[in-house]
Design a protein around this motif. Structure first.
Motif, PDB file in Angstrom:
ATOM      1  N   GLU A  14       0.826  -1.203   0.000  1.00 13.20           N
ATOM      2  CA  GLU A  14       0.000   0.000   0.000  1.00 13.20           C
ATOM      3  C   GLU A  14       0.867   1.263   0.000  1.00 13.20           C
ATOM      4  OE1 GLU A  14      -4.246   1.137   1.926  1.00 13.20           O
ATOM      5  OE2 GLU A  14      -2.750   0.354   3.306  1.00 13.20           O
ATOM      6  N   GLN A  15       1.967   1.247   0.737  1.00 10.74           N
ATOM      7  CA  GLN A  15       2.880   2.393   0.754  1.00 10.74           C
ATOM      8  C   GLN A  15       3.474   2.638  -0.631  1.00 10.74           C
ATOM      9  OE1 GLN A  15       5.759   1.657   3.837  1.00 10.74           O
ATOM     10  NE2 GLN A  15       4.281   1.944   5.484  1.00 10.74           N
ATOM     11  N   CYS A  16       3.843   1.562  -1.306  1.00 14.18           N
ATOM     12  CA  CYS A  16       4.404   1.693  -2.663  1.00 14.18           C
ATOM     13  C   CYS A  16       3.355   2.219  -3.641  1.00 14.18           C
ATOM     14  CB  CYS A  16       4.939   0.348  -3.152  1.00 14.18           C
ATOM     15  SG  CYS A  16       6.436  -0.193  -2.321  1.00 14.18           S
ATOM     16  N   ALA A  21       1.042   6.777  -6.745  1.00 17.69           N
ATOM     17  CA  ALA A  21      -0.093   7.667  -7.004  1.00 17.69           C
ATOM     18  C   ALA A  21       0.279   9.121  -6.713  1.00 17.69           C
ATOM     19  CB  ALA A  21      -1.297   7.236  -6.168  1.00 17.69           C
ATOM     20  N   GLN A  22       1.038   9.346  -5.657  1.00 22.62           N
ATOM     21  CA  GLN A  22       1.464  10.707  -5.327  1.00 22.62           C
ATOM     22  C   GLN A  22       2.402  11.261  -6.389  1.00 22.62           C
ATOM     23  OE1 GLN A  22       3.076  10.475  -1.374  1.00 22.62           O
ATOM     24  NE2 GLN A  22       1.066  10.532  -0.396  1.00 22.62           N
ATOM     25  N   MET A  23       3.323  10.427  -6.850  1.00 24.65           N
ATOM     26  CA  MET A  23       4.243  10.856  -7.910  1.00 24.65           C
ATOM     27  C   MET A  23       3.454  11.213  -9.169  1.00 24.65           C
ATOM     28  SD  MET A  23       7.295  10.879  -6.709  1.00 24.65           S
ATOM     29  CE  MET A  23       8.182  11.104  -8.223  1.00 24.65           C
ATOM     30  N   CYS A  24       2.445  10.427  -9.436  1.00 24.77           N
ATOM     31  CA  CYS A  24       1.591  10.658 -10.602  1.00 24.77           C
ATOM     32  C   CYS A  24       0.869  11.995 -10.472  1.00 24.77           C
ATOM     33  CB  CYS A  24       0.603   9.504 -10.722  1.00 24.77           C
ATOM     34  SG  CYS A  24      -0.455   9.585 -12.164  1.00 24.77           S
ATOM     35  N   LEU A  41      -5.663   0.871  -8.685  1.00 30.51           N
ATOM     36  CA  LEU A  41      -4.721   0.150  -7.829  1.00 30.51           C
ATOM     37  C   LEU A  41      -4.870   0.585  -6.374  1.00 30.51           C
ATOM     38  CD1 LEU A  41      -2.639  -2.047  -8.186  1.00 30.51           C
ATOM     39  CD2 LEU A  41      -0.932  -0.300  -8.637  1.00 30.51           C
ATOM     40  N   GLU A  42      -5.048   1.867  -6.153  1.00 29.14           N
ATOM     41  CA  GLU A  42      -5.272   2.350  -4.785  1.00 29.14           C
ATOM     42  C   GLU A  42      -6.558   1.766  -4.204  1.00 29.14           C
ATOM     43  OE1 GLU A  42      -3.537   6.556  -3.611  1.00 29.14           O
ATOM     44  OE2 GLU A  42      -4.905   6.719  -5.322  1.00 29.14           O
ATOM     45  N   ALA A  96       5.936  -0.370  -7.062  1.00 27.82           N
ATOM     46  CA  ALA A  96       4.623  -0.858  -6.625  1.00 27.82           C
ATOM     47  C   ALA A  96       4.335  -2.216  -7.247  1.00 27.82           C
ATOM     48  CB  ALA A  96       3.529   0.144  -6.992  1.00 27.82           C
ATOM     49  N   ARG A  97       4.614  -2.342  -8.535  1.00 29.17           N
ATOM     50  CA  ARG A  97       4.363  -3.611  -9.238  1.00 29.17           C
ATOM     51  C   ARG A  97       5.242  -4.719  -8.659  1.00 29.17           C
ATOM     52  NH1 ARG A  97       3.977  -7.801 -10.695  1.00 29.17           N
ATOM     53  NH2 ARG A  97       3.246  -8.703 -12.647  1.00 29.17           N
ATOM     54  N   LYS A  98       6.482  -4.397  -8.347  1.00 30.73           N
ATOM     55  CA  LYS A  98       7.396  -5.387  -7.771  1.00 30.73           C
ATOM     56  C   LYS A  98       6.917  -5.814  -6.381  1.00 30.73           C
ATOM     57  CE  LYS A  98      12.213  -6.230  -6.626  1.00 30.73           C
ATOM     58  NZ  LYS A  98      13.571  -5.687  -6.567  1.00 30.73           N
ATOM     59  N   ALA A  99       6.441  -4.872  -5.579  1.00 30.97           N
ATOM     60  CA  ALA A  99       5.940  -5.192  -4.238  1.00 30.97           C
ATOM     61  C   ALA A  99       4.730  -6.127  -4.330  1.00 30.97           C
ATOM     62  CB  ALA A  99       5.573  -3.922  -3.487  1.00 30.97           C
TER      63      ALA A  99
END
Length: 108
Positions: A14-16, A21-24, A41-42, A96-99
């Motif tokens: 969730e953090q990732c 999302a924030q970067m976006c 995703l969120e 995020a995808r890796k996590a």
């Protein structure tokens, strides 16, 4: 995997997702498709956390993670097919995808 461990892993995922999302949101040059994927995703991440907190079956948790993985795949495609996407945004989406992928492997 114990339910407490699953909840901890979801927290990391969730953090990732939130970071991506924030970067976006901070970047101006993000394709709408990527924004849509990160919103989905969120939402799915929030749903997965609820499922884990309610101590649902591992099968239900796996289904949530699989759905998140598919959304993550679409987000990755949106990064590569949507024209220019800031490198920091791409890295956040990759993390995020890796996590998500790591969590899926740990659940199986």
């Amino acid at each position: 995997m114990q339910m407490q461990q699953i909840r901890e892993r979801f927290s990391q995922v969730e953090q990732c997702v939130d970071a991506a999302a924030q970067m976006c949101e901070m970047s101006k040059d993000v394709p709408d498709r990527l924004r849509t994927c990160l919103n989905e995703l969120e939402q799915e991440s929030d749903h997965a956390v609820q499922v884990a907190e309610q101590q649902q079956s591992e099968e239900q948790i796996r289904q949530c993670v699989t759905k998140m993985e598919k959304i993550g795949d679409r987000a990755m495609q949106a990064c590569s097919q949507g024209g220019y996407v800031d490198e920091q945004v791409q890295n956040a989406v990759r993390q995020a995808r890796k996590a998500i992928s790591t969590l899926k492997q740990q659940l199986h």
